[in-house]
Design a protein around this motif. Structure first.
Motif, mmCIF file in Angstrom:
data_model
loop_
_atom_site.group_PDB
_atom_site.id
_atom_site.type_symbol
_atom_site.label_atom_id
_atom_site.label_comp_id
_atom_site.label_asym_id
_atom_site.label_seq_id
_atom_site.Cartn_x
_atom_site.Cartn_y
_atom_site.Cartn_z
ATOM 1 N N HIS A 255 -42.899 13.106 -19.432
ATOM 2 C CA HIS A 255 -41.552 13.541 -20.203
ATOM 3 C C HIS A 255 -40.716 13.018 -20.813
ATOM 4 N N ASN A 256 -41.020 11.710 -21.391
ATOM 5 C CA ASN A 256 -39.830 11.450 -22.317
ATOM 6 C C ASN A 256 -40.892 10.583 -23.123
ATOM 7 N N LYS A 257 -40.855 11.510 -24.807
ATOM 8 C CA LYS A 257 -42.081 10.832 -25.887
ATOM 9 C C LYS A 257 -41.435 9.973 -26.440
ATOM 10 N N VAL A 258 -42.349 8.631 -26.348
ATOM 11 C CA VAL A 258 -42.275 7.419 -28.034
ATOM 12 C C VAL A 258 -42.970 7.660 -28.974
ATOM 13 N N VAL A 259 -42.093 8.732 -29.920
ATOM 14 C CA VAL A 259 -42.957 9.536 -31.217
ATOM 15 C C VAL A 259 -41.747 8.895 -32.163
ATOM 16 N N SER A 260 -40.300 9.150 -32.585
ATOM 17 C CA SER A 260 -39.204 8.851 -33.474
ATOM 18 C C SER A 260 -39.452 7.180 -33.506
ATOM 19 N N PRO A 261 -38.560 7.032 -34.426
ATOM 20 C CA PRO A 261 -38.683 5.710 -34.234
ATOM 21 C C PRO A 261 -37.663 4.609 -34.265
ATOM 22 N N LYS A 262 -36.741 5.410 -34.049
ATOM 23 C CA LYS A 262 -35.516 4.947 -33.308
ATOM 24 C C LYS A 262 -36.168 4.566 -31.176
ATOM 25 N N VAL A 263 -36.231 6.216 -31.234
ATOM 26 C CA VAL A 263 -36.983 5.766 -29.546
ATOM 27 C C VAL A 263 -37.807 4.558 -29.538
ATOM 28 N N LYS A 264 -39.058 4.473 -30.624
ATOM 29 C CA LYS A 264 -39.696 3.297 -30.536
ATOM 30 C C LYS A 264 -39.211 2.001 -30.513
ATOM 31 N N LYS A 265 -37.883 1.353 -31.012
ATOM 32 C CA LYS A 265 -37.178 0.553 -31.750
ATOM 33 C C LYS A 265 -36.872 0.505 -30.429
ATOM 34 N N CYS A 266 -36.063 1.576 -29.800
ATOM 35 C CA CYS A 266 -35.326 1.007 -28.818
ATOM 36 C C CYS A 266 -36.354 0.986 -26.883
ATOM 37 N N ASP B 90 -45.046 -1.711 -31.598
ATOM 38 C CA ASP B 90 -45.188 -2.709 -32.035
ATOM 39 C C ASP B 90 -45.729 -4.316 -30.242
ATOM 40 N N ARG B 91 -46.750 -5.005 -29.884
ATOM 41 C CA ARG B 91 -46.938 -5.627 -29.019
ATOM 42 C C ARG B 91 -46.177 -7.134 -29.312
ATOM 43 N N GLY B 92 -45.882 -7.272 -30.184
ATOM 44 C CA GLY B 92 -46.030 -8.694 -31.444
ATOM 45 C C GLY B 92 -44.499 -9.528 -30.671
ATOM 46 N N ASN B 93 -43.293 -9.304 -29.841
ATOM 47 C CA ASN B 93 -42.732 -10.072 -29.335
ATOM 48 C C ASN B 93 -42.680 -9.931 -27.816
ATOM 49 N N ILE B 94 -43.724 -8.735 -27.358
ATOM 50 C CA ILE B 94 -43.833 -8.463 -25.790
ATOM 51 C C ILE B 94 -44.501 -9.510 -25.069
ATOM 52 N N ASN B 95 -44.612 -9.803 -24.087
ATOM 53 C CA ASN B 95 -45.006 -10.799 -23.362
ATOM 54 C C ASN B 95 -45.810 -10.029 -22.111
ATOM 55 N N THR B 96 -47.210 -10.064 -22.506
ATOM 56 C CA THR B 96 -47.840 -9.489 -21.149
ATOM 57 C C THR B 96 -48.954 -10.794 -20.590
ATOM 58 N N ASN C 93 -44.371 8.543 -14.498
ATOM 59 C CA ASN C 93 -44.922 10.005 -15.176
ATOM 60 C C ASN C 93 -43.729 9.783 -16.155
ATOM 61 N N TRP C 94 -42.901 8.929 -16.406
ATOM 62 C CA TRP C 94 -41.866 9.271 -17.512
ATOM 63 C C TRP C 94 -42.411 9.502 -18.304
ATOM 64 N N LEU C 95 -43.507 8.686 -19.084
ATOM 65 C CA LEU C 95 -43.655 8.819 -20.424
ATOM 66 C C LEU C 95 -43.782 10.679 -20.737
ATOM 67 N N LEU D 137 -48.542 -1.765 -17.446
ATOM 68 C CA LEU D 137 -48.921 -0.205 -17.017
ATOM 69 C C LEU D 137 -48.698 0.751 -18.252
ATOM 70 N N PHE D 138 -47.199 -0.127 -18.623
ATOM 71 C CA PHE D 138 -46.451 0.659 -19.716
ATOM 72 C C PHE D 138 -47.903 1.370 -20.600
ATOM 73 N N LEU D 139 -47.464 0.040 -20.938
ATOM 74 C CA LEU D 139 -48.204 0.420 -22.670
ATOM 75 C C LEU D 139 -50.042 0.839 -22.473
ATOM 76 N N LYS D 140 -50.298 0.545 -21.510
ATOM 77 C CA LYS D 140 -51.923 1.695 -20.923
ATOM 78 C C LYS D 140 -51.392 2.926 -21.105
ATOM 79 N N GLU D 141 -50.055 3.174 -20.893
ATOM 80 C CA GLU D 141 -49.645 4.164 -20.684
ATOM 81 C C GLU D 141 -49.598 5.169 -21.874
ATOM 82 N N CYS D 142 -48.569 4.213 -22.663
ATOM 83 C CA CYS D 142 -48.658 4.149 -24.003
ATOM 84 C C CYS D 142 -50.054 4.711 -24.717
ATOM 85 N N ASP D 143 -51.145 4.101 -24.363
ATOM 86 C CA ASP D 143 -52.546 4.262 -25.275
ATOM 87 C C ASP D 143 -52.173 5.492 -24.867
ATOM 88 N N ARG D 144 -52.818 6.131 -23.705
ATOM 89 C CA ARG D 144 -53.467 7.300 -22.977
ATOM 90 C C ARG D 144 -52.376 8.332 -24.096
#
Length: 228
Positions: free
Chosen positions: A91-102, A131-137, A87-89, A118-125
């Motif tokens: 309580h910890n939003k991923v909205v700012s460009p700085k946070v997204k890049k991190c 940006d998933r271009g360089n992420i190995n899924t 349930n991390w997301l 699973l994390f990416l599915k939560e992001c969609d939710r």
């Protein structure tokens, strides 16, 4: 630079947390604030580190990790030593460009592919664009049975899971109480002279000789049992 993890004050009034033991409350806060936590909520956490930082021995650490997995709050990969706070997301939003890049940078270092998915599915939710271009899924790294994980995936601190556990416990207690009552009633009835034994003729038990009952006797016996 100092790193801070935020715990909302509602944590202490959450339905799930209220029912935790003091040991569990401490451990849950530890999982969300320890020195290895990341911005995405997936991080490597060897059990040896948990022992050092909490003061618990290995047996207690394994017991608590398993317990919170059963609560549906975490996933711990024994192979990669990584943990995912489910349930991390929330309580910890991923909205700012700085946070997204991190977050995107952290995901590149995660070994367990299923945890990334699973994390990416939560992001969609939650509507967070990553940006998933360089992420190995793809499934070419350490993985866990994702079907099992998804079946247990819940959100929030876990009040829903706790209620399910309570309901199961109540049903178990109700069943055991019913069995006990039936046993007690039958035990009393067994000592009465009306008790008949389903047995072959002249069967002997505990020194007592039992005769095979007639059909009429069996019928009355069944009626008596229904009233118990």
């Amino acid at each position: 630079m100092a790193v801070y993890r935020h715990i909302h004050i509602d944590y202490w009034q959450d339905g799930f947390v209220l029912d935790l033991t003091p040991e569990e409350k401490y451990f849950y806060i530890y999982l969300m604030t320890n020195s290895k936590t990341s911005q995405c909520g997936i991080y490597e956490l060897p059990k040896r580190i948990i022992e050092t930082e909490t003061g618990y021995n290995r047996e207690t650490v394994e017991k608590l990790l398993k317990r919170f997995e059963e609560y549906g709050k975490i996933i711990y990969s024994e192979e990669s030593k990584e943990i995912f706070i489910k349930n991390w997301l929330k309580h910890n939003k991923v909205v700012s460009p700085k946070v997204k890049k991190c977050v995107e940078k952290e995901l590149l270092d995660i070994k367990n592919i299923d945890l990334i998915n699973l994390f990416l599915k939560e992001c969609d939710r939650y509507g967070y664009s990553i940006d998933r271009g360089n992420i190995n899924t793809t499934m070419d790294s350490v993985s866990i049975p994702i079907a099992k994980v998804e079946n247990n995936f819940e959100y929030g601190y876990g009040e829903k899971e706790k209620q399910k556990e309570k309901q199961k416990e109540k049903e178990k207690e109700k069943y055991e109480a019913g069995e006990k009552n039936r046993g007690g009633s039958y035990g009393k009835y067994k000592n009465e002279s009306r008790k008949f034994k389903y047995a072959t003729e002249h069967e002997k038990e505990d020194g007592v000789l039992y005769q095979k009952p007639s059909e009429e006797q069996l019928r009355k016996f069944r009626e008596e049992l229904k009233r118990i």
